[in-house]
Design a protein around this motif. Structure first.
Motif, short mmCIF file in Angstrom:
data_model
loop_
_atom_site.label_atom_id
_atom_site.label_comp_id
_atom_site.label_asym_id
_atom_site.label_seq_id
_atom_site.Cartn_x
_atom_site.Cartn_y
_atom_site.Cartn_z
N ARG A 198 0.82 -1.22 0.00
CA ARG A 198 0.00 0.00 0.00
C ARG A 198 0.86 1.27 0.00
NH1 ARG A 198 -4.60 0.37 3.95
NH2 ARG A 198 -4.99 1.99 2.45
N ASP A 199 1.87 1.28 -0.89
CA ASP A 199 2.84 2.37 -0.89
C ASP A 199 3.11 2.84 -2.32
OD1 ASP A 199 4.83 4.14 -0.23
OD2 ASP A 199 6.18 2.64 0.58
N LEU A 200 2.85 4.11 -2.57
CA LEU A 200 3.12 4.68 -3.89
C LEU A 200 4.61 4.74 -4.21
CD1 LEU A 200 0.55 7.61 -3.89
CD2 LEU A 200 0.57 5.68 -5.46
N ALA A 201 5.45 4.64 -3.20
CA ALA A 201 6.89 4.70 -3.42
C ALA A 201 7.37 3.57 -4.33
CB ALA A 201 7.63 4.68 -2.09
N ILE A 202 6.59 2.53 -4.46
CA ILE A 202 6.97 1.43 -5.35
C ILE A 202 7.03 1.89 -6.81
CG2 ILE A 202 4.67 0.50 -5.83
CD1 ILE A 202 6.10 -2.29 -5.23
N LEU A 203 6.36 2.99 -7.12
CA LEU A 203 6.38 3.54 -8.47
C LEU A 203 7.65 4.34 -8.77
CD1 LEU A 203 2.71 4.91 -8.61
CD2 LEU A 203 3.54 2.69 -9.42
N VAL A 204 8.34 4.78 -7.75
CA VAL A 204 9.48 5.69 -7.91
C VAL A 204 10.59 5.10 -8.79
CG1 VAL A 204 11.30 6.96 -6.69
CG2 VAL A 204 8.93 7.03 -5.85
N PRO A 205 11.07 3.89 -8.54
CA PRO A 205 12.14 3.37 -9.41
C PRO A 205 11.74 3.28 -10.89
CG PRO A 205 11.87 1.97 -7.49
CD PRO A 205 10.75 2.96 -7.47
N VAL A 206 10.49 2.93 -11.13
CA VAL A 206 9.99 2.84 -12.51
C VAL A 206 9.98 4.23 -13.14
CG1 VAL A 206 8.02 2.21 -13.95
CG2 VAL A 206 8.59 0.83 -11.94
N LEU A 207 9.52 5.20 -12.39
CA LEU A 207 9.46 6.57 -12.90
C LEU A 207 10.86 7.15 -13.08
CD1 LEU A 207 6.43 7.82 -10.82
CD2 LEU A 207 6.47 7.22 -13.25
N ASP A 208 11.76 6.81 -12.19
CA ASP A 208 13.15 7.26 -12.35
C ASP A 208 13.76 6.72 -13.64
OD1 ASP A 208 13.26 8.80 -10.02
OD2 ASP A 208 14.08 7.17 -8.81
N ARG A 209 13.50 5.46 -13.94
CA ARG A 209 14.00 4.87 -15.19
C ARG A 209 13.35 5.55 -16.41
NH1 ARG A 209 13.41 0.07 -12.20
NH2 ARG A 209 11.52 -0.50 -13.34
N PHE A 210 12.07 5.85 -16.29
CA PHE A 210 11.36 6.55 -17.36
C PHE A 210 12.03 7.89 -17.66
CE2 PHE A 210 8.21 9.73 -18.55
CZ PHE A 210 7.56 9.14 -19.62
N VAL A 211 12.29 8.66 -16.62
CA VAL A 211 12.92 9.97 -16.79
C VAL A 211 14.33 9.82 -17.36
CG1 VAL A 211 13.80 12.00 -15.55
CG2 VAL A 211 11.53 11.12 -15.04
N ALA A 212 15.09 8.88 -16.82
CA ALA A 212 16.46 8.67 -17.30
C ALA A 212 16.48 8.31 -18.78
CB ALA A 212 17.14 7.59 -16.47
N PHE A 213 15.59 7.42 -19.18
CA PHE A 213 15.51 7.00 -20.58
C PHE A 213 15.20 8.19 -21.49
CE2 PHE A 213 12.83 5.56 -24.14
CZ PHE A 213 13.75 4.77 -24.81
N HIS A 214 14.18 8.94 -21.13
CA HIS A 214 13.77 10.07 -21.97
C HIS A 214 14.79 11.20 -21.95
CE1 HIS A 214 9.97 7.93 -22.09
NE2 HIS A 214 9.74 8.61 -23.20
N THR A 215 15.48 11.36 -20.84
CA THR A 215 16.53 12.38 -20.76
C THR A 215 17.71 12.00 -21.64
OG1 THR A 215 15.85 12.96 -18.51
CG2 THR A 215 18.07 13.62 -19.17
N THR A 216 18.07 10.72 -21.61
CA THR A 216 19.17 10.23 -22.43
C THR A 216 18.91 10.50 -23.91
OG1 THR A 216 19.68 8.51 -20.84
CG2 THR A 216 20.54 8.19 -23.05
N LEU A 217 17.68 10.33 -24.33
CA LEU A 217 17.32 10.54 -25.73
C LEU A 217 16.96 12.00 -26.03
CD1 LEU A 217 15.10 7.39 -26.33
CD2 LEU A 217 17.49 7.74 -26.96
N ASN A 218 17.05 12.83 -25.01
CA ASN A 218 16.70 14.25 -25.13
C ASN A 218 15.27 14.41 -25.67
OD1 ASN A 218 17.27 16.95 -24.78
ND2 ASN A 218 18.05 17.22 -26.85
N MET A 219 14.37 13.60 -25.10
CA MET A 219 12.97 13.60 -25.56
C MET A 219 12.00 14.10 -24.50
SD MET A 219 12.78 10.01 -27.63
CE MET A 219 11.04 10.22 -27.93
N ILE A 220 12.51 14.78 -23.50
CA ILE A 220 11.61 15.25 -22.45
C ILE A 220 11.85 16.75 -22.26
CG2 ILE A 220 13.17 14.59 -20.56
CD1 ILE A 220 10.63 13.81 -18.96
N PRO A 221 10.85 17.56 -22.60
CA PRO A 221 11.01 19.01 -22.44
C PRO A 221 11.17 19.38 -20.97
CG PRO A 221 8.99 18.46 -23.65
CD PRO A 221 9.57 17.19 -23.15
#
Length: 72
Positions: free
Chosen positions: A32-55
């Motif tokens: 019952r913890d939203l923190a479980i989403l954090v690693p997934v979201l961190d990877r999402f941001v890292a991926f999109h940042t690497t490709l320079n696809m996130i404004p």
């Protein structure tokens, strides 16, 4: 992994709408913890940042939502 990332992103943003929605989402997550989403979201941001696809404004919004997932 794409489905996982976008599902986590959707749940994270929905959880910011109201306390009742946040609690309803939490009820279906492990421990019952939203923190479980954090690693997934961190990877999402890292991926999109690497490709320079996130404004910058999107990056800021996602980072704020990630921080909100860390709160109880």
């Amino acid at each position: 992994m794409i489905v996982e990332a976008y599902s986590a992103l959707l749940l994270a943003f929905l959880s910011t709408e109201s306390r009742s929605i946040r609690n309803a989402i939490r009820d279906y997550l492990p421990k019952r913890d939203l923190a479980i989403l954090v690693p997934v979201l961190d990877r999402f941001v890292a991926f999109h940042t690497t490709l320079n696809m996130i404004p910058p404004e999107t990056h800021k919004a996602v980072m704020e939502v990630i921080e909100s997932c860390k709160l109880p």
